[in-house]
Design an enzyme around this catalytic site. Structure first.
Site, PDB file in Angstrom:
ATOM      1  N   HIS A 126       0.854  -1.184   0.000  1.00 38.87           N
ATOM      2  CA  HIS A 126       0.000   0.000   0.000  1.00 38.87           C
ATOM      3  C   HIS A 126       0.893   1.238   0.000  1.00 38.87           C
ATOM      4  O   HIS A 126       1.643   1.471   0.947  1.00 38.87           O
ATOM      5  CB  HIS A 126      -0.938  -0.006   1.200  1.00 38.87           C
ATOM      6  CG  HIS A 126      -2.037  -1.017   1.089  1.00 38.87           C
ATOM      7  ND1 HIS A 126      -2.688  -1.544   2.191  1.00 38.87           N
ATOM      8  CD2 HIS A 126      -2.615  -1.594  -0.002  1.00 38.87           C
ATOM      9  CE1 HIS A 126      -3.618  -2.402   1.781  1.00 38.87           C
ATOM     10  NE2 HIS A 126      -3.590  -2.448   0.463  1.00 38.87           N
ATOM     11  N   ARG A 185       0.714   4.481   0.335  1.00 37.12           N
ATOM     12  CA  ARG A 185       0.686   5.621   1.252  1.00 37.12           C
ATOM     13  C   ARG A 185       1.292   5.294   2.615  1.00 37.12           C
ATOM     14  O   ARG A 185       1.405   6.182   3.471  1.00 37.12           O
ATOM     15  CB  ARG A 185      -0.748   6.112   1.424  1.00 37.12           C
ATOM     16  CG  ARG A 185      -1.675   5.124   2.131  1.00 37.12           C
ATOM     17  CD  ARG A 185      -3.112   5.581   2.029  1.00 37.12           C
ATOM     18  NE  ARG A 185      -4.046   4.660   2.684  1.00 37.12           N
ATOM     19  CZ  ARG A 185      -5.360   4.686   2.488  1.00 37.12           C
ATOM     20  NH1 ARG A 185      -5.876   5.573   1.646  1.00 37.12           N
ATOM     21  NH2 ARG A 185      -6.153   3.841   3.120  1.00 37.12           N
ATOM     22  N   ARG A 219      -3.275   4.805  -2.555  1.00 36.06           N
ATOM     23  CA  ARG A 219      -3.029   3.494  -1.932  1.00 36.06           C
ATOM     24  C   ARG A 219      -2.573   2.423  -2.912  1.00 36.06           C
ATOM     25  O   ARG A 219      -1.941   1.440  -2.514  1.00 36.06           O
ATOM     26  CB  ARG A 219      -4.334   3.050  -1.261  1.00 36.06           C
ATOM     27  CG  ARG A 219      -4.218   1.871  -0.308  1.00 36.06           C
ATOM     28  CD  ARG A 219      -5.608   1.506   0.189  1.00 36.06           C
ATOM     29  NE  ARG A 219      -5.582   0.652   1.358  1.00 36.06           N
ATOM     30  CZ  ARG A 219      -6.662   0.057   1.870  1.00 36.06           C
ATOM     31  NH1 ARG A 219      -7.855   0.254   1.299  1.00 36.06           N
ATOM     32  NH2 ARG A 219      -6.572  -0.720   2.939  1.00 36.06           N
ATOM     33  N   ASN A 249      -3.109  -5.613  -2.192  1.00 39.55           N
ATOM     34  CA  ASN A 249      -3.485  -6.555  -1.142  1.00 39.55           C
ATOM     35  C   ASN A 249      -4.934  -7.034  -1.285  1.00 39.55           C
ATOM     36  O   ASN A 249      -5.539  -7.509  -0.327  1.00 39.55           O
ATOM     37  CB  ASN A 249      -3.280  -5.938   0.242  1.00 39.55           C
ATOM     38  CG  ASN A 249      -3.000  -6.999   1.293  1.00 39.55           C
ATOM     39  OD1 ASN A 249      -2.440  -8.053   1.005  1.00 39.55           O
ATOM     40  ND2 ASN A 249      -3.407  -6.718   2.526  1.00 39.55           N
ATOM     41  N   HIS A 302       2.802  -3.163   7.131  1.00 35.92           N
ATOM     42  CA  HIS A 302       1.770  -2.178   6.848  1.00 35.92           C
ATOM     43  C   HIS A 302       1.735  -1.172   7.997  1.00 35.92           C
ATOM     44  O   HIS A 302       2.369  -1.360   9.037  1.00 35.92           O
ATOM     45  CB  HIS A 302       0.407  -2.853   6.701  1.00 35.92           C
ATOM     46  CG  HIS A 302       0.250  -3.665   5.462  1.00 35.92           C
ATOM     47  ND1 HIS A 302      -0.432  -3.218   4.344  1.00 35.92           N
ATOM     48  CD2 HIS A 302       0.700  -4.910   5.141  1.00 35.92           C
ATOM     49  CE1 HIS A 302      -0.405  -4.139   3.398  1.00 35.92           C
ATOM     50  NE2 HIS A 302       0.281  -5.185   3.861  1.00 35.92           N
ATOM     51  N   GLU A 311       1.196  -4.587  11.326  1.00 35.86           N
ATOM     52  CA  GLU A 311       0.699  -3.213  11.210  1.00 35.86           C
ATOM     53  C   GLU A 311       1.447  -2.356  12.228  1.00 35.86           C
ATOM     54  O   GLU A 311       1.144  -2.351  13.418  1.00 35.86           O
ATOM     55  CB  GLU A 311      -0.810  -3.170  11.466  1.00 35.86           C
ATOM     56  CG  GLU A 311      -1.645  -3.700  10.321  1.00 35.86           C
ATOM     57  CD  GLU A 311      -2.090  -2.578   9.380  1.00 35.86           C
ATOM     58  OE1 GLU A 311      -1.750  -1.404   9.642  1.00 35.86           O
ATOM     59  OE2 GLU A 311      -2.772  -2.896   8.388  1.00 35.86           O
TER      60      GLU A 311
END
Length: 380
Positions: free
Chosen positions: A97, A99, A152, A168, A224, A298
């Site tokens: 992703h 961003r 994204r 994803n 992420h 994350e």
């Protein structure tokens, strides 16, 4: 005559010493990872190229694909240099992703810790190699940095002035199943025109398959931001994976290590029980491809001032958050190595086969010329 010869010898000595000193400066420059700002695509590639040259016995940089906008997809293959073939592998990727700017920074710091700070982390490379893609979506990353910050996806055109696919959501596990936005070519959740329609997803897939087929795959870890969580499969199904207890134990070990180090609380979840089910994720695909372990980490996006910045922490927080993430990544590795020592037999039973639409490779003159030019600069 002798005076002339002596003069030539002295001159050659001076030139050789100057070249050696220049090379030493470039070697040292390759050791410096700049984390006081978010690096551009070119900055990331330059750091990787210089590091591979200065530590060629332990880092091999592989051009594994080319994006729609013709940017290189590069993977750093890291070893301890002992020459022992067939070691098990931890495969890490970042920035699926675009961003999520902190993820390449954390991936680059991981490479730095394993290579430049090898002495402090050699135990992570005794029986394992690491394969790291620090920038899996370079087109989207550059578009996010320079044009539309919250972008994204990739940058492939979908028609109707719509661009990009969510990488994803582009993997072949319940692809396009879950919610209507997956089918909308203008939405940031668009799953693509078909499974693996995106070269970036195909590249990650091909690396997974290669590691499973060579019986080296152990853990897939995708970085992420910024949910402060460790997720494990499934995403497409609420049923537990066969080794759920093992996944959960590793996740809790990582969360505990980070909490003890920085005070940041990290949640550990099977993703489907946290946020519902949908298909197409790389984490689910790694498991069906044959990896015994598969996680999404994350990372935190909270600054030292306790403000939640999500995807874009201030530049002053990059190093702090990257170091915190390295604490977690190192914990993932330590527990994985403990759980899967060389003595433990792994029965690889992939549920998928390598598809024919393999990611295109670029081994042509442009790549070769770039390498030759960089080598010339390095030596001179």
């Amino acid at each position: 005559m002798w005076k002339i010869l002596c003069g030539i010898v002295v001159l050659v000595t001076i030139v050789v010493n100057q070249l050696a000193e220049a090379r030493g400066v470039r070697r040292r420059r390759g050791h410096t990872l700049q984390l006081d700002n978010y690096l551009s695509y070119d900055g990331i590639m330059q750091y990787l190229d210089e590091l591979a040259l200065s530590h060629s016995s332990r880092v091999t940089l592989k051009d594994v694909g080319r994006t729609y906008e013709n940017r290189a997809l590069k993977m750093a293959m890291i070893t301890n240099g002992d020459g022992r073939p067939g070691k098990r592998v931890i495969f890490l990727d970042a920035a699926l992703h675009s961003r999520e700017w902190m993820t390449p920074a954390a991936a680059l710091l991981t490479i730095h810790k394993l290579v430049v700070e090898f002495a402090e982390n050699s135990d992570l490379l005794t029986d394992y190699d690491w394969h790291i893609m620090p920038l899996a979506n370079p087109d989207g990353y550059e578009y996010s940095r320079n044009t539309e910050r919250y972008w994204r996806n990739t940058r492939t055109p979908n028609g109707g002035n719509c661009f990009g696919t969510n990488l994803n959501r582009n993997f072949a596990v319940d692809w396009n199943v879950g919610f209507p936005e997956l089918k909308d070519p203008c939405d940031e959740n668009y799953a693509g025109s078909s499974p693996f329609s995106e070269v970036e997803a195909r590249t990650v897939r091909d690396i997974m398959h290669s590691l499973v087929e060579s019986k080296r795959a152990v853990m897939y870890l995708s970085l992420h931001t910024a949910n402060r969580s460790v997720f494990y499969p499934w995403v497409y199904d609420t049923a537990p994976v066969s080794n759920q207890k093992e996944h959960d134990e590793i996740g809790r070990f990582v969360a505990d290590r980070i909490f003890r180090s920085t005070g940041t609380f990290i949640k550990t979840w099977q993703y489907a029980k946290f946020a519902g089910t949908f298909g197409g994720t790389s984490m689910d695909y790694a498991l069906v491809a044959g990896f015994p372990l598969s996680f999404v980490f994350e990372m935190s996006g909270t600054g030292r001032d306790h403000v939640e910045y999500k995807f874009f922490p201030p530049a002053t927080d990059i190093r702090h958050l990257a170091e915190e993430s390295w604490t977690g990544i190192k914990a993932f590795a330590e527990k994985t190595i403990e759980k899967y020592p060389p003595s433990r037999v792994i029965s690889y039973k992939p549920k998928v086969k390598l598809l024919e639409n393999a990611a295109p490779r670029n081994w042509g003159l442009s790549s070769m010329a770039g390498t030759v030019c960089l080598l010339f600069i390095y030596l001179t």
